[in-house]
Structures are given as C-alpha cells and as structure tokens.
Design a protein around this motif. Sequence first.
Motif, PDB file in Angstrom:
ATOM      1  N   ARG A   1      64.609  46.124  13.974  1.00  0.00           N
ATOM      2  CA  ARG A   1      64.433  47.573  13.828  1.00  0.00           C
ATOM      3  C   ARG A   1      64.488  48.224  12.484  1.00  0.00           C
ATOM      4  O   ARG A   1      64.722  48.816  11.174  1.00  0.00           O
ATOM      5  N   ILE A   2      65.319  46.455  11.764  1.00  0.00           N
ATOM      6  CA  ILE A   2      66.169  46.820  10.359  1.00  0.00           C
ATOM      7  C   ILE A   2      64.842  46.410   9.886  1.00  0.00           C
ATOM      8  O   ILE A   2      65.328  45.970   8.042  1.00  0.00           O
TER       9      ILE A   2
ATOM     10  N   PHE B   1      63.671  47.544   6.061  1.00  0.00           N
ATOM     11  CA  PHE B   1      64.896  48.302   5.721  1.00  0.00           C
ATOM     12  C   PHE B   1      64.879  47.914   3.989  1.00  0.00           C
ATOM     13  O   PHE B   1      64.567  46.885   4.047  1.00  0.00           O
ATOM     14  N   HIS B   2      65.962  48.820   3.552  1.00  0.00           N
ATOM     15  CA  HIS B   2      65.906  48.334   2.000  1.00  0.00           C
ATOM     16  C   HIS B   2      67.534  47.439   2.117  1.00  0.00           C
ATOM     17  O   HIS B   2      68.310  46.918   3.853  1.00  0.00           O
ATOM     18  N   GLU B   3      67.198  45.850   1.454  1.00  0.00           N
ATOM     19  CA  GLU B   3      68.013  44.962   1.890  1.00  0.00           C
ATOM     20  C   GLU B   3      69.027  45.370   2.177  1.00  0.00           C
ATOM     21  O   GLU B   3      70.411  44.553   2.242  1.00  0.00           O
ATOM     22  N   ALA B   4      70.244  46.328   1.352  1.00  0.00           N
ATOM     23  CA  ALA B   4      71.338  46.372   0.735  1.00  0.00           C
ATOM     24  C   ALA B   4      71.960  47.243   2.300  1.00  0.00           C
ATOM     25  O   ALA B   4      72.380  46.887   2.725  1.00  0.00           O
ATOM     26  N   MET B   5      70.681  47.964   3.188  1.00  0.00           N
ATOM     27  CA  MET B   5      70.841  48.640   4.605  1.00  0.00           C
ATOM     28  C   MET B   5      70.821  47.396   5.236  1.00  0.00           C
ATOM     29  O   MET B   5      71.543  47.664   6.180  1.00  0.00           O
TER      30      MET B   5
ATOM     31  N   VAL C   1      72.001  44.474   4.797  1.00  0.00           N
ATOM     32  CA  VAL C   1      73.524  43.962   5.141  1.00  0.00           C
ATOM     33  C   VAL C   1      74.393  44.403   6.009  1.00  0.00           C
ATOM     34  O   VAL C   1      74.765  43.573   6.673  1.00  0.00           O
ATOM     35  N   ILE C   2      74.544  45.432   5.716  1.00  0.00           N
ATOM     36  CA  ILE C   2      75.563  46.795   6.057  1.00  0.00           C
ATOM     37  C   ILE C   2      74.917  46.467   7.798  1.00  0.00           C
ATOM     38  O   ILE C   2      76.324  46.571   8.694  1.00  0.00           O
ATOM     39  N   ALA C   3      73.936  46.188   8.256  1.00  0.00           N
ATOM     40  CA  ALA C   3      73.868  46.202   9.518  1.00  0.00           C
ATOM     41  C   ALA C   3      74.595  44.953   9.793  1.00  0.00           C
ATOM     42  O   ALA C   3      75.035  45.035  11.278  1.00  0.00           O
TER      43      ALA C   3
ATOM     44  N   TRP D   1      79.286  51.611  -8.673  1.00  0.00           N
ATOM     45  CA  TRP D   1      78.239  50.376  -7.662  1.00  0.00           C
ATOM     46  C   TRP D   1      77.423  51.095  -7.324  1.00  0.00           C
ATOM     47  O   TRP D   1      76.151  50.147  -7.983  1.00  0.00           O
TER      48      TRP D   1
ATOM     49  N   ILE E   1      70.996  44.441  -6.243  1.00  0.00           N
ATOM     50  CA  ILE E   1      71.572  44.484  -5.094  1.00  0.00           C
ATOM     51  C   ILE E   1      73.101  43.933  -5.343  1.00  0.00           C
ATOM     52  O   ILE E   1      73.242  42.066  -5.306  1.00  0.00           O
TER      53      ILE E   1
ATOM     54  N   ILE F   1      76.052  53.703   0.834  1.00  0.00           N
ATOM     55  CA  ILE F   1      74.894  53.164   1.692  1.00  0.00           C
ATOM     56  C   ILE F   1      75.061  53.985   3.027  1.00  0.00           C
ATOM     57  O   ILE F   1      73.370  54.238   3.093  1.00  0.00           O
TER      58      ILE F   1
ATOM     59  N   ILE G   1      72.262  55.872  -0.459  1.00  0.00           N
ATOM     60  CA  ILE G   1      72.164  54.804  -1.615  1.00  0.00           C
ATOM     61  C   ILE G   1      71.070  55.741  -2.588  1.00  0.00           C
ATOM     62  O   ILE G   1      70.186  55.986  -2.955  1.00  0.00           O
TER      63      ILE G   1
ATOM     64  N   LEU H   1      78.864  52.194  12.683  1.00  0.00           N
ATOM     65  CA  LEU H   1      77.793  51.748  10.733  1.00  0.00           C
ATOM     66  C   LEU H   1      76.855  50.782  11.064  1.00  0.00           C
ATOM     67  O   LEU H   1      75.168  51.407  10.792  1.00  0.00           O
ATOM     68  N   VAL H   2      76.470  50.582  12.620  1.00  0.00           N
ATOM     69  CA  VAL H   2      75.050  50.018  12.720  1.00  0.00           C
ATOM     70  C   VAL H   2      74.634  51.123  13.088  1.00  0.00           C
ATOM     71  O   VAL H   2      73.317  51.705  13.057  1.00  0.00           O
TER      72      VAL H   2
ATOM     73  N   VAL I   1      72.520  53.252   9.964  1.00  0.00           N
ATOM     74  CA  VAL I   1      71.758  52.293   9.724  1.00  0.00           C
ATOM     75  C   VAL I   1      70.377  52.942  10.767  1.00  0.00           C
ATOM     76  O   VAL I   1      69.615  53.040   9.682  1.00  0.00           O
ATOM     77  N   LEU I   2      70.503  52.607  11.456  1.00  0.00           N
ATOM     78  CA  LEU I   2      69.126  52.816  12.802  1.00  0.00           C
ATOM     79  C   LEU I   2      69.061  54.582  12.429  1.00  0.00           C
ATOM     80  O   LEU I   2      67.556  53.855  12.537  1.00  0.00           O
TER      81      LEU I   2
END
Lengths: 290, 323
Positions: free
Chosen positions: A88-89, A92-96, A98-100, B43, B53, B249, B253, B294-295, B298-299
Amino acid sequence: MDLNLVLQLATSGFLLGGVYSLIALGLSLIFGVMKVINFAHGAMLVWGMYIAFTLMNWTGIDPFFSFVASAGGLFVLGYFIQRTVVNRIMTFHEAMQVIAMVGVMMILENMAQLIWGPDPHSPHTRYSLSTIWLGSVMIDIPRLFAFLLAILMAAAVFVFLKYTDIGKSIRASADNRIGALIVGTNVNRVYAVCFGVGAACVGAAGSLLVPLMPISPHTGFPFKLTSFAIVILGGMGSLPGAMIGGLIIGVAESVGSVFIPSSLKQIISFGIMILILLLRPQGLFGGKGS
Amino acid sequence: MKIIYSLLGLILLILLLLPNFVSDYILGVFVLIFFYAYMGQSWNILTGYAGPISLGHSLYLGIGAYISTKLAMDLGVTPWVGMWIGGLGASLIGLAIGFLGFRFGLKGVYFVLLTIAFGEIGRLTALHLKPLGHMMGLFVDFKPGLANFHFRGNLPYYYIALGFMVFSLIVVRVLEVSKWGRYFVALREDEDAAESLGINVFKYKMIAIGLSAFMTALGGTFYANYIFYLHPTSVMSMWVSIEIIMRPIIGGIGTLFGPLIGSLLLTPLSEIARSYFTRAGLEGIHIVIYGLLLVTAVLFFPGGIFSFIQKVLKPILGESRES
C-alpha cells in the motif's frame, strides 16, 4: 604489522562476510523490485535467530539445519507484511515509506522482546569452540559452516530467480514494472513472493548466526546498517553485487580492527558507503547510474 | 486569514495560562510536545520544504548539545550564548554534508543513506572521544539559575519550550511567504523545472540544510539542559533521528502546523503507552502499540493529518490557504 594476524582476521571476516552477503541479498532484492528500503530488515534477522533458538531448545535441532525452518517462517512473515503494509505504501512519499517501515520494525523487534524476553541468550552447540588449522590460520568451525550454508542458500535463491516462472516474473518486474504489467504479470503476487524471498534470506542468515554470537531482541540493528553499506557498495538492486559486497565489507571490518578499536569497525563500512555514494552511486556492479 | 490568526492568538493565550491549571507532570508532557514540535519543524525546513530527506538530524542535535554543554562546563560560557555557537558548529557540518550530497547529485534514498552514514559516523566518533565522557556519557552538573539554563521543576522549561516552538513557527511562516521559501518548494516539486527558471538549486538546498541544522542544534542545547545527561546512544543514534522525523511526517510534511499537530498526537500517546504498559511488566508492548499506530497513520493519512484537517475545515473557513 603482523602478516599472520592480518591473514587470520581476513579469513574470519571473509567467513562472516558470507552471512553478511545473504542478509544484503534479501535487502537488495526487496529494494531492486519494490524500491522500498526495508528498515525492518534487522528485526527480521532477529526473528530468524529466535526461530532457530526456539527449535533448538524444544527439539534439539541444530541451527545449521533449522535455518530452513527460519527461512520458511520468515517467508510467510514477509509475504504477510508485503500484503498488509508494503504493497500500500509503494507509491507514497519516501519519508512516509521510511516511517511505515520503521513502524513495522518497532512491532517486530518488540514482539520478539515480549515473546523471548529482553535478556541475551548464548546457546551452546557441540562444536562451539572447535577449530581447524589451515597452515598457520585458525578457522572457526561454526563460522565455516555458517559461510558454506549462507552461500548455499544464496545459490538456491539465484536458481529460484533464474529458472522458476515466478522467479522470472520477479526479475521482469524489477527490470520494468510497467512492461511486466503489460504482459499480464500478476504484479501483486510477484511483489509479495519477492518480499517473502528477501525475508527468507535474512531469516536463514539469522539462524546461521545463532552459534556465532549471543542473541537478543536488538542485535539486528547494527546488521541492518552494515547491510545498507553492502547494498550501496554492490549496487542497489544488484544481487551479485550484494554477495561480493558482503565479502568485501566482512574482510574490511575485520582487518580494520588492526588499526582501530573493534567497537569503531562500523566506521569503515560507513566510510566505504559514503565514498561509493559520492563517486559511484550505482555501486560496483550496478549498471548505468540511476 | 484573520480567523486563523485570531484563533492562533487564542490558542497561544491558553497555552500561556495553562501552567496555572495543570500539574507538574502534565507540564512535563507539554515540554516534550513543544520540544518535538520544534525539532520536527527544524527538520521540516529541509525535508518538508526543500525536499532532500534527512535521516541524520540526530547528528546536529548531538553537536549542538555537546558544544554548548562543553563550553558551559569547561569555560563557563552560559548555554544561552553557547547554543548559538553550537548552532553554527552544526550548521557547518550540515553544510559540509549538504555540499557533498548536493554537489554529487544524490537524490531520494541515496541522500537518506548518506545522512544515515554521517550520523552513525558521528555517533561512533563521539563514543570514543574522552572529553565527551567516553562510553560513560556526560553528566551535566545541576546548578540552578537562569544564566546556567538549569531550573527546578518543569514550569520554566515549559515557557522556554513554548518559546522555541513559537519561534520555529514564526521562522517557517516567514520562510513560507518569502522568496527563499517559494524557491524551496519549487525545487522540491521539480528540481529540473526550477533550475530551468534560473533558480540556483544548489544554493537554496545549502541554505535549507544550513538553517535546518542550525535550528536543530539549538534544540540540542535545550535537550542537554533539560535531561542533564548526554550519551552518544541517547542523543546521536538513528533512533533519535527517527523520533525527530516521526511527528512532522504523521502531522503533515511540508506544512506549517504539521510538526505541531504530529507532536500533539504522538507525544502524549507515547507517554501514556509508556507509563501504563511498563508498569504491567510487559516491557516492549508500548512500542508495539506505538508502531501499530504509526503504520495505521501512514496507511490512512498518506498526506499527513494536517492536510486531512484542512480538507475537513475548508468548507468552514473558506479559501484561507493558497496551497
């Protein structure tokens, strides 16, 4: 400088480098196909370690046999993670991303801590301290086995990618995502299998490391960072590059401890990584620059 | 626009009066909320606005913390002055890293890995420097007083952290409407197009990383004088960088309020999870829950929570923001 010492360190570094290669192979495969950096790679290594450790405690199966079980277990885990999160990611933006992936890492690492406890374990095997001499160089038997089995596992992955249908689809999707879609590849399934295979590599590597070092929920972290360096050195997504890069980094870190304290040895990997990033970002074995 | 400014003024007023109504513990949570919002905003200048990044901002935090602390301990320079020197030091390192990264054209994950590598080299080096306490870490002597930046209780830290946070909001707001900020966004969106319009891409990326590193290091001084203990693992590891980038994030962002909103959500959550679940003897479960959050975030909010809020509020506030 003592030549014999250097030779000794180079040998032991080379043997450990085989395991590094297998870890980096998984990372590079995942990046090459999905363009996602697997920040959970170290946590997956830890899961491979604990699966082997548990099997050893329950049934007495040696980690050098149970690496197949670790690989299988991690394949299932990787397949599941790809299906639920990674798939699903990917846009997405690369920073997103990373966080996932960091989120996945936190879940896996601390699940391991909940299940197996925070204390380190050092399982003993019959051959723990046995060695053989090759001329004046002493070779650690567990390291030698770990090296040979890591190479065997890597060879199996190469055969899988080269000769099976799904392996061919994985390489096709890595080469050209859109092209693979056009000829009717089920890209979602290919991605999930690919992530599973990458996880299986690192799972097997974890199992092979069990006789070599104490295991704890957080041992994976330095390995993950080292495998970043290896993948950059060999070229992101280049599988032969990951293999040779692993051996180079293994030898470099080990021989480097002649000159600097061994707690600083990772500086060598990061130094190599920075030089390669600046001067040859496609890596030693990558094709044209990205 | 007027509604938003008066709303912000009201919120600031509430925050200024808040210490009269809550306990010291809650104030401590707010100190962390403001601190992480500030770090996230620093940041955000580089990654959110200009694009590259960074996952090595712990390096700048560490440099700022160590420089101002060593100046205070060995030369008696007040941290209020030392923080600016630390900022300059971090800025120079940031510019050096930026020079290499941007001159050699590293983008996306390649720049991420470059910052990770420099961050780790910084941590390993700091771990082996005797003046920084070697493996033992550096204990800051507690000498209460305004000049020493040391205080009893959370109240003074609350106002200082609030000041830092408001300062970062003002800097980024000024940046947003200035020429620099617009150039940042242009090169974030399409570097080649920006270059073809005559924007000196290299120069503005350098400005972004220098400013971002400078502000992060100022926060490092605050950290050192709030926690009183510095160890390379606790201030310079990749984990610290992850803590810094998580909130902006999740919040959004490249938006003005993203870092603050992310911190308002995540900081109390991590505090609650920590204090409830470590008591039950299930060490680690709070991080599992945090990871799941967090996951999930993001989703479900791939653009960050701020853009979601914007979408919801748009019909109410009207067309207030141009983006």
